[in-house]
Write a protein that holds these residues in place. Structure first.
Motif, PDB file in Angstrom:
ATOM      1  N   CYS A  84       0.595   3.407   3.450  1.00 24.68           N
ATOM      2  CA  CYS A  84       1.100   2.993   4.770  1.00 24.68           C
ATOM      3  C   CYS A  84       2.297   2.049   4.683  1.00 24.68           C
ATOM      4  CB  CYS A  84      -0.021   2.349   5.586  1.00 24.68           C
ATOM      5  SG  CYS A  84      -0.617   0.799   4.887  1.00 24.68           S
ATOM      6  N   CYS A 100      -4.796   0.390   0.637  1.00 28.70           N
ATOM      7  CA  CYS A 100      -5.506  -0.604   1.440  1.00 28.70           C
ATOM      8  C   CYS A 100      -6.806   0.015   1.969  1.00 28.70           C
ATOM      9  CB  CYS A 100      -4.610  -1.096   2.575  1.00 28.70           C
ATOM     10  SG  CYS A 100      -4.393   0.080   3.915  1.00 28.70           S
ATOM     11  N   CYS A 158      -6.485   2.757   4.580  1.00 28.55           N
ATOM     12  CA  CYS A 158      -5.927   3.992   4.046  1.00 28.55           C
ATOM     13  C   CYS A 158      -6.924   4.694   3.125  1.00 28.55           C
ATOM     14  CB  CYS A 158      -4.629   3.719   3.300  1.00 28.55           C
ATOM     15  SG  CYS A 158      -3.259   3.358   4.403  1.00 28.55           S
ATOM     16  N   CYS A 196       0.895  -1.156   0.000  1.00 30.75           N
ATOM     17  CA  CYS A 196       0.000   0.000   0.000  1.00 30.75           C
ATOM     18  C   CYS A 196       0.931   1.203   0.000  1.00 30.75           C
ATOM     19  CB  CYS A 196      -0.881  -0.011   1.236  1.00 30.75           C
ATOM     20  SG  CYS A 196      -1.724   1.563   1.495  1.00 30.75           S
ATOM     21  N   PHE A 240      -0.026  -6.240   1.089  1.00 31.85           N
ATOM     22  CA  PHE A 240      -1.389  -6.734   0.846  1.00 31.85           C
ATOM     23  C   PHE A 240      -1.405  -7.580  -0.421  1.00 31.85           C
ATOM     24  CE2 PHE A 240      -1.934  -3.000   3.429  1.00 31.85           C
ATOM     25  CZ  PHE A 240      -2.927  -3.387   4.305  1.00 31.85           C
TER      26      PHE A 240
HETATM   27 ZN   LIG Z   1      -2.477   1.339   3.730  1.00 30.18          ZN
END
Ligand SMILES: [Zn+2]
Ligand SMILES: [Zn+2]
Length: 293
Positions: A219, A258, A261, A216, A223
């Motif tokens: 952050c 994600c 986020c 992501c 993922f």
């Molecule tokens: Zn994220």
């Protein structure tokens, strides 16, 4: 020299395991093939146990270490490996029974008057296969997908017994490694919640399916590609003639993140919009005042 012996045993063990898998697949249509599958599997077990013994000391593969001629049986190999002052490997009572059963089946096969029930042979095959896959991973540093064709592994998963045995062992491994349930994902291949984040991606502890991970960009966490959400609908854009032209992205030069986020980013964009709206309002008011309205 010692390493060569161990690798030779391991390589042969893997050859027999591949052979066993191929025969087991043939047995779907020709039940007679179970005989060959079962005996190749026992052969693979025997060589794997010897490889683990050779890893401790090469002479341990012989029945009589003072007169190294005959190599150990599976029974002796297990008792040496479980001996606290030699191997320290643990075998569950269940696994020992299953191996005994596999040996009994193999012995029965070699007699001409065998009376085997193929569905029992099949059940034992999958139990011992799952045992051997785990033994290779834990004690011989080899994952089953490095030994067996992916196509064969996938085909096995359709077998309920196989699936169940592999799942049990995957769950035990998750427990052993202290992996908590909330960090698990569902595997897109076998659908079980046995998908674990590793360094190079996500790996299924059941079917060994591996999927690369993506980061992501907001952050930095890892993922699965499918988990990232597109938030570009929050950008200012023109939808004209079927085209989507972004003319303001609020400083985000990426459009996927994600879920956590994405919620944060959308809130941020909303706040920026509010601020812009407010600034514009103040500006308009100021202009009005300047013009003396
Ligand atoms: Zn994220
Ligand atoms: Zn899986």
């Amino acid at each position: 020299m010692e390493k060569t012996l161990q690798l030779g045993l391991l390589e042969n063990s893997h050859r027999f395991l591949c052979e066993a898998a191929k025969k087991a697949r043939l047995a779907e249509d020709q039940p007679d093939e179970w005989m060959f599958a079962a005996s190749a599997l026992v052969q693979s077990v025997e060589l794997a146990l010897k490889a683990a013994l050779a890893d401790i000391h090469p002479v341990l593969i012989y029945e009589n270490i003072d007169n190294p001629k005959r190599s150990v049986t599976i029974g002796i190999a297990i008792s040496r490996l479980t001996n606290k002052s030699i191997g320290k490997i643990e075998f569950t009572i269940k696994d020992k029974k299953r191996l005994d059963r596999a040996i009994a089946i193999r012995n029965e096969i070699t007699h001409s008057d065998f009376s085997l029930n193929f569905s029992q042979v099949e059940a034992n095959f999958h139990e011992v296969f799952a045992f051997l896959a785990e033994f290779n991973r834990r004690h011989l540093e080899t994952n089953i997908d490095e030994i067996i064709d992916a196509a064969d592994l996938v085909a096995f998963l359709d077998n309920r017994k196989h699936h169940q045995e592999m799942l049990l062992r995957a769950r035990t491994r998750l427990e052993d490694e202290g992996i908590e349930a909330h960090s698990l994902r569902s595997c897109s291949y076998c659908t079980e919640d046995t998908f674990v984040e590793e360094i190079d991606g996500f790996r299924c502890y059941l079917c060994h399916h591996l999927e690369p991970s993506v980061q992501c960009q907001n952050c930095g966490e890892s993922f699965l590609e499918e988990e990232l959400e597109d938030f570009s609908d929050a950008f200012q854009a023109d939808y004209s003639e079927g085209r989507h032209d972004v003319f303001y992205n609020y400083g985000y030069d990426f459009h996927k993140a994600c879920p956590e986020c994405v919620a944060e980013i959308k809130q941020h964009i909303y706040e920026l919009e509010q601020q812009n709206y407010f600034d514009q309002m103040m500006e308009d008011e100021y202009q009005d005042r300047v013009r003396g309205n």
